[in-house]
Design a protein around this motif. Structure first.
Motif, short mmCIF file in Angstrom:
data_model
loop_
_atom_site.label_atom_id
_atom_site.label_comp_id
_atom_site.label_asym_id
_atom_site.label_seq_id
_atom_site.Cartn_x
_atom_site.Cartn_y
_atom_site.Cartn_z
N TYR A 116 14.31 -4.15 -7.58
CA TYR A 116 13.52 -3.20 -6.81
C TYR A 116 13.28 -3.73 -5.41
CZ TYR A 116 12.53 -1.61 -11.53
OH TYR A 116 12.66 -1.17 -12.82
N LYS A 117 12.92 -2.81 -4.52
CA LYS A 117 12.46 -3.24 -3.21
C LYS A 117 11.33 -2.32 -2.77
CE LYS A 117 16.15 -0.90 -0.65
NZ LYS A 117 17.22 -1.07 0.32
N LEU A 118 10.35 -2.94 -2.10
CA LEU A 118 9.25 -2.21 -1.50
C LEU A 118 9.59 -2.04 -0.03
CD1 LEU A 118 6.31 -4.18 -3.08
CD2 LEU A 118 6.97 -1.86 -3.64
N ILE A 119 9.47 -0.84 0.48
CA ILE A 119 9.79 -0.57 1.88
C ILE A 119 8.55 -0.02 2.56
CG2 ILE A 119 11.26 0.74 3.46
CD1 ILE A 119 13.30 0.88 1.15
N CYS A 120 8.20 -0.59 3.71
CA CYS A 120 7.06 -0.13 4.48
C CYS A 120 7.43 1.17 5.18
CB CYS A 120 6.64 -1.17 5.50
SG CYS A 120 5.27 -0.63 6.55
N CYS A 121 6.59 2.18 5.02
CA CYS A 121 6.84 3.48 5.65
C CYS A 121 6.64 3.44 7.16
CB CYS A 121 5.92 4.54 5.04
SG CYS A 121 6.22 4.80 3.28
N ALA A 122 5.87 2.48 7.67
CA ALA A 122 5.57 2.41 9.10
C ALA A 122 6.58 1.56 9.87
CB ALA A 122 4.17 1.86 9.31
N CYS A 123 6.83 0.33 9.42
CA CYS A 123 7.69 -0.57 10.21
C CYS A 123 9.06 -0.83 9.58
CB CYS A 123 6.98 -1.90 10.46
SG CYS A 123 6.76 -2.93 8.99
N GLY A 124 9.25 -0.43 8.32
CA GLY A 124 10.56 -0.60 7.68
C GLY A 124 10.79 -1.95 7.02
N ASP A 134 3.33 -1.15 -8.98
CA ASP A 134 2.67 0.03 -8.43
C ASP A 134 2.50 -0.17 -6.92
OD1 ASP A 134 1.24 2.30 -7.92
OD2 ASP A 134 -0.53 1.70 -9.09
N ALA A 135 3.33 0.50 -6.13
CA ALA A 135 3.33 0.31 -4.68
C ALA A 135 2.06 0.85 -4.03
CB ALA A 135 4.55 0.97 -4.07
N SER A 136 1.39 1.80 -4.66
CA SER A 136 0.20 2.39 -4.06
C SER A 136 -0.98 1.41 -4.01
CB SER A 136 -0.22 3.65 -4.83
OG SER A 136 -0.62 3.30 -6.14
N ARG A 137 -0.90 0.33 -4.75
CA ARG A 137 -1.99 -0.65 -4.78
C ARG A 137 -1.84 -1.73 -3.70
NH1 ARG A 137 -2.92 -3.15 -10.37
NH2 ARG A 137 -4.84 -3.71 -9.31
N TYR A 138 -0.74 -1.68 -2.94
CA TYR A 138 -0.46 -2.74 -1.97
C TYR A 138 -0.16 -2.14 -0.60
CZ TYR A 138 -0.11 -5.47 -6.19
OH TYR A 138 -0.40 -6.06 -7.39
N ARG A 139 -0.24 -2.98 0.45
CA ARG A 139 0.06 -2.59 1.82
C ARG A 139 1.05 -3.61 2.40
NH1 ARG A 139 -1.58 2.33 3.39
NH2 ARG A 139 -3.65 2.31 4.19
N CYS A 140 1.66 -3.25 3.50
CA CYS A 140 2.61 -4.12 4.19
C CYS A 140 1.87 -5.32 4.77
CB CYS A 140 3.30 -3.35 5.30
SG CYS A 140 4.44 -4.33 6.30
N GLY A 141 2.45 -6.50 4.64
CA GLY A 141 1.85 -7.72 5.18
C GLY A 141 2.00 -7.83 6.68
N ARG A 142 2.94 -7.10 7.24
CA ARG A 142 3.17 -7.17 8.68
C ARG A 142 2.28 -6.19 9.46
NH1 ARG A 142 9.03 -5.77 10.90
NH2 ARG A 142 9.62 -7.71 9.89
N CYS A 143 2.23 -4.92 9.01
CA CYS A 143 1.53 -3.90 9.78
C CYS A 143 0.46 -3.15 8.99
CB CYS A 143 2.51 -2.90 10.36
SG CYS A 143 3.25 -1.82 9.11
N ALA A 144 0.29 -3.47 7.72
CA ALA A 144 -0.68 -2.81 6.82
C ALA A 144 -0.32 -1.36 6.53
CB ALA A 144 -2.10 -2.93 7.37
N LYS A 146 1.73 1.83 4.49
CA LYS A 146 1.94 2.16 3.07
C LYS A 146 3.33 1.73 2.63
CE LYS A 146 -1.23 5.99 2.59
NZ LYS A 146 -1.40 7.38 2.13
N LEU A 147 3.45 1.39 1.34
CA LEU A 147 4.73 0.95 0.77
C LEU A 147 5.25 1.98 -0.20
CD1 LEU A 147 3.76 -2.75 -0.02
CD2 LEU A 147 5.11 -1.95 1.91
N ARG A 148 6.58 2.08 -0.29
CA ARG A 148 7.21 2.91 -1.32
C ARG A 148 8.21 2.05 -2.09
NH1 ARG A 148 10.35 4.53 3.09
NH2 ARG A 148 12.59 4.49 2.62
N LEU A 149 8.33 2.31 -3.37
CA LEU A 149 9.19 1.53 -4.27
C LEU A 149 10.52 2.24 -4.44
CD1 LEU A 149 9.21 -0.94 -6.25
CD2 LEU A 149 8.60 0.69 -8.02
#
Length: 155
Positions: A116-124, A134-144, A146-149
């Protein structure tokens, strides 16, 4: 090699290289995976990984034995027995023990591929994962953001 033969070997190495007898138990522990040996602080026993003997032979295991005996003798004497201590480093160099054990050949087979991979919707930003989460429980470490799985597909 049996546990009794290992015990005798460690006693001989202790007398020959350290000049001090080894007075506790030594045995093989087949459950050890990522280490060549282990010194138990409370019981003072030494455990050796039998897979190291099969994969790398007597010379490699003798280096592991010297390493564990350094922990043993320094701990009994009340001196610095940890890897970072100067006493340990000096004694290990003096007796010619190994600092690290060699990797076992089947170690690479145990690693699982990324599924699997988590992809940040804001910065990629992409985060590779071996397990579904569960991607909805986490945020991107770079820009905060949302993540999608997604399932991982190598390019």
């Amino acid at each position: 090699m049996t546990d009794e033969e290992l015990q005798q070997w460690i006693e001989n190495v202790s007398l020959e290289h350290f000049g001090i007898p080894f007075r506790h138990r030594a045995f093989f522990n087949g459950r050890l995976r990522s280490t060549g040996g282990r010194y138990a602080l409370r019981s003072h026993h030494i455990e050796i990984n039998p897979h190291q003997l099969e994969a790398h032979g007597l010379e490699a295991v003798e280096g592991i034995i010297k390493h564990e005996l350094c922990h043993y003798h320094l701990h009994i004497a009340g001196r610095g027995y940890r890897h970072r201590d100067a006493d340990f480093k000096l004694l290990l160099a003096k007796v010619g023990g190994s600092r690290f054990c060699q990797a076992l050949p089947d170690k690479a087979k145990r690693t699982l591929p990324f599924k699997y991979k988590l992809i940040c919707c804001a910065c990629g930003m992409e985060y590779k994962r071996k397990r579904r989460m569960d991607a909805s429980r986490y945020r991107c470490g770079r820009c905060a953001g949302k993540l999608r799985l997604e399932e991982f597909k190598e390019a």
